[in-house]
Design a protein around this motif. Structure first.
Motif, mmCIF file in Angstrom:
data_model
loop_
_atom_site.group_PDB
_atom_site.id
_atom_site.type_symbol
_atom_site.label_atom_id
_atom_site.label_comp_id
_atom_site.label_asym_id
_atom_site.label_seq_id
_atom_site.Cartn_x
_atom_site.Cartn_y
_atom_site.Cartn_z
ATOM 1 N N LEU A 147 0.837 -1.201 0.000
ATOM 2 C CA LEU A 147 0.000 0.000 0.000
ATOM 3 C C LEU A 147 0.874 1.254 0.000
ATOM 4 O O LEU A 147 0.550 2.252 -0.658
ATOM 5 C CB LEU A 147 -0.939 -0.007 1.203
ATOM 6 N N GLY A 148 1.985 1.210 0.718
ATOM 7 C CA GLY A 148 2.910 2.340 0.692
ATOM 8 C C GLY A 148 3.509 2.556 -0.690
ATOM 9 O O GLY A 148 3.665 3.694 -1.138
ATOM 10 N N LEU A 149 3.820 1.466 -1.391
ATOM 11 C CA LEU A 149 4.338 1.585 -2.753
ATOM 12 C C LEU A 149 3.285 2.164 -3.689
ATOM 13 O O LEU A 149 3.615 2.945 -4.592
ATOM 14 C CB LEU A 149 4.808 0.224 -3.261
ATOM 15 N N TYR A 150 2.042 1.774 -3.504
ATOM 16 C CA TYR A 150 0.972 2.332 -4.342
ATOM 17 C C TYR A 150 0.874 3.838 -4.149
ATOM 18 O O TYR A 150 0.624 4.586 -5.103
ATOM 19 C CB TYR A 150 -0.368 1.688 -4.009
ATOM 20 N N LEU A 151 1.066 4.307 -2.920
ATOM 21 C CA LEU A 151 1.038 5.748 -2.674
ATOM 22 C C LEU A 151 2.221 6.443 -3.342
ATOM 23 O O LEU A 151 2.162 7.636 -3.668
ATOM 24 C CB LEU A 151 1.063 6.018 -1.168
ATOM 25 N N LEU A 152 3.300 5.705 -3.559
ATOM 26 C CA LEU A 152 4.496 6.276 -4.189
ATOM 27 C C LEU A 152 4.404 6.296 -5.709
ATOM 28 O O LEU A 152 5.053 7.122 -6.362
ATOM 29 C CB LEU A 152 5.717 5.460 -3.763
ATOM 30 N N ILE A 153 3.612 5.411 -6.288
ATOM 31 C CA ILE A 153 3.536 5.298 -7.746
ATOM 32 C C ILE A 153 3.150 6.616 -8.428
ATOM 33 O O ILE A 153 3.756 6.976 -9.454
ATOM 34 C CB ILE A 153 2.584 4.150 -8.140
#
Length: 358
Positions: A147-153
């Protein structure tokens, strides 16, 4: 966990069979890894048996590619973002969060029957889900990371659309340097600005799973290694990973110390992961219409979330057989994998199941 269910999230309706194979492989390796943990992790995080730990180092070191493979698949499939940020986050986070919440509550109920948790403790676990997945199901740490990576995308995407190959290589080169840090810390406990009053030292912004995310995108854009080169890189990575683990098996007492070379973001695991990803991608799959592989790929998210319940069942079932770990671990992993696939397949017939089962 979009990388676990390409058919529901990919912008293109066409499936890529090698990605399905990678997804299924990563899911199975998660279960293989968790099966091995019964044999070397003791109470209070101590190494249970150094002889078993040595064998585990040989048998299970390759398993460490499981999580990085999932992240690379996310980067391959989702980068760069092609829709508005709000639409992207709504689409992907909801499809991850729904099944996650369902199985968090499921584990809270499960532990009432499996280990005798009280009803009050069950509701306490459920109420604490917004804080940290509600109960002690360790593998669910992965969901928060993703979920943190999705926020970074949305932050990465504009740069990725414009950057050159050399710029990408420059970023990945810095990231690769950070994958040596677990070993550098054995010599220098603090380096490059690390201290108790500074939580963000020099390499902080280049560490972690974001590198795998971008590596997956890099392979999509510029291609992966050849089959031979992929195999060699994977083999070297495995030898380093297993070798360091086995050398430390009788020298350390804490599991955290034993797993030094098993760090997901260590250089040797990066080599295994990049090599394995490239190796699978470089093969021309003549049987690329296997309905079983595709169906397994579609169900890997639910299988990942729920498999601990089935794994515990088989561990308890096999416990009295006194089998060699070389036999019992593969048996545990395979039985768990097949059984949870059948369970999730049955549950998938229920209405709107992909929103709450996975």
């Amino acid at each position: 966990m979009e990388e676990m269910n390409q058919s529901k999230v990919s912008d293109s309706p066409k499936r890529v069979f090698s990605l399905d194979i990678l997804r299924v492989l990563a899911c199975f390796l998660v279960m293989f890894q968790h099966s091995s943990e019964f044999f070397y992790i003791g109470k209070n995080g101590m190494v249970a048996n150094s002889n078993d730990a040595f064998d585990i180092g040989i048998l299970s070191s390759f398993d460490r590619v499981c999580v990085p493979l999932f992240v690379m698949l996310s980067g391959y499939l989702l980068l760069p973002m092609k829709v508005h940020t709000s639409a992207f986050l709504k689409k992907h986070i909801i499809r991850v969060a729904g099944p996650f919440l369902f199985w968090c509550m499921g584990y809270a109920v499960y532990y009432v029957f499996y280990r005798g948790d009280s009803i009050g403790l069950m509701f306490g676990h459920i109420l604490s889900i917004p804080i940290n997945f509600g109960t002690d199901i360790g593998h669910l740490w992965y969901i928060y990371m993703v979920l943190g990576l999705y926020l970074l995308i949305p932050v990465l995407s504009p740069w990725l659309q414009k950057c050159s190959q050399k710029e990408l290589q420059g970023y990945l080169g810095i990231w690769l340097f950070t994958t040596f840090i677990p070993y550098l810390h054995q010599i220098f406990p603090q380096l490059l600005g690390e201290c108790y009053w500074n939580p963000t030292p020099m390499m902080y912004y280049f560490t972690g799973f974001a590198g795998y995310l971008i590596l997956g995108y890099y392979f999509k854009r510029y291609g992966a290694f050849s089959t031979v080169k992929s195999f060699i890189i994977t083999l070297i990575g495995y030898i380093l990973t297993a070798g360091i683990f086995c050398l430390r098996a009788d020298k350390v007492v804490n599991v955290a110390d034993l797993e030094l070379s098993w760090s997901f973001c260590s250089i040797n695991v990066v080599m295994m992961t990049a090599g394995a990803f490239s190796f699978i991608r470089s093969i021309t799959w003549k049987w690329n219409t296997s309905h079983l592989i595709v169906d397994l790929s579609k169900k890997t998210y639910g299988m990942f979330l729920a498999h601990i319940m089935v794994l515990n069942f088989y561990h308890d079932l096999f416990a009295g057989l006194s089998l060699s770990l070389w036999i019992e671990i593969p048996m545990l992993a395979l039985c768990t994998f097949v059984t949870i696939y059948l369970i999730i397949s049955l549950m998938s017939f229920l209405p709107k199941s992909h929103y709450w089962v996975g």
